[in-house]
Design an enzyme around this catalytic site. Sequence first.
Site, short mmCIF file in Angstrom:
data_model
loop_
_atom_site.label_atom_id
_atom_site.label_comp_id
_atom_site.label_asym_id
_atom_site.label_seq_id
_atom_site.Cartn_x
_atom_site.Cartn_y
_atom_site.Cartn_z
N HIS A 41 0.84 -1.21 0.00
CA HIS A 41 0.00 0.00 0.00
C HIS A 41 0.87 1.25 0.00
O HIS A 41 0.66 2.17 -0.81
CB HIS A 41 -0.90 -0.02 1.24
CG HIS A 41 -1.76 1.19 1.40
ND1 HIS A 41 -3.14 1.15 1.30
CD2 HIS A 41 -1.45 2.49 1.67
CE1 HIS A 41 -3.63 2.37 1.49
NE2 HIS A 41 -2.62 3.20 1.72
N GLU A 42 1.86 1.30 0.89
CA GLU A 42 2.70 2.49 1.01
C GLU A 42 3.61 2.68 -0.21
O GLU A 42 3.82 3.81 -0.67
CB GLU A 42 3.53 2.44 2.29
CG GLU A 42 2.73 2.35 3.58
CD GLU A 42 1.65 3.42 3.70
OE1 GLU A 42 1.81 4.51 3.11
OE2 GLU A 42 0.64 3.16 4.38
#
Length: 204
Positions: free
Chosen positions: A188-189
Amino acid sequence: MISSLISRASIIVALPLVLLACSTDPYAAKPLTAEELNLIRNGEGLMRVTTIDNEADSLLLRSKSTFFIDEDLRSEEYAILAGRMVATVTDPSQDGVGIAGPQVGILRRVVAVQRFDKEGEPFEVYPNVHIEPVGDERQIGSEGCLSVPDMRGEVERYSKIRLMYTDPVSLEPVEELVEGFTAVIFQHECDHLDGILYIDRILE
């Protein structure tokens, strides 16, 4: 005739420069800019989180992030940035499990992630980070984002990844395998570093 030769010579000289400009790597390491340094140095503690609700923020969140040069990784500014990113994501006003450079206005390949796979579940910061999937196993889970307020959605992620980054002390490359929920956070990051938001991956 002479002018024609000069003209042709100019084209020959200019051509490699044009090709070089066209092939510039958007991820290439560059020194921190004056604007980035000011953003890191000014203020204490929490940093403002960029969101898609703001037009300028939205454009930034869709941009690609570049690598740090070694000198900047050894600098006081990098240490300040790392500390402020962790302070921001762990503050009760945010209460997140990860945050990326673009989310605090810094287009650099750096993420702070809570390591649920380690004792004490510490937050750790990873500069010059990039990841690769390991195997084909995937998992589906609900995700939200500090930069996309008041939304959640189901996203499919790889269950295991290879994490690669630069140790800010030794400046040596580091590699490790990460799996489970922590691997999902890294995916996600790291998407943020390529201008991708989780809402681009929501399952229909």
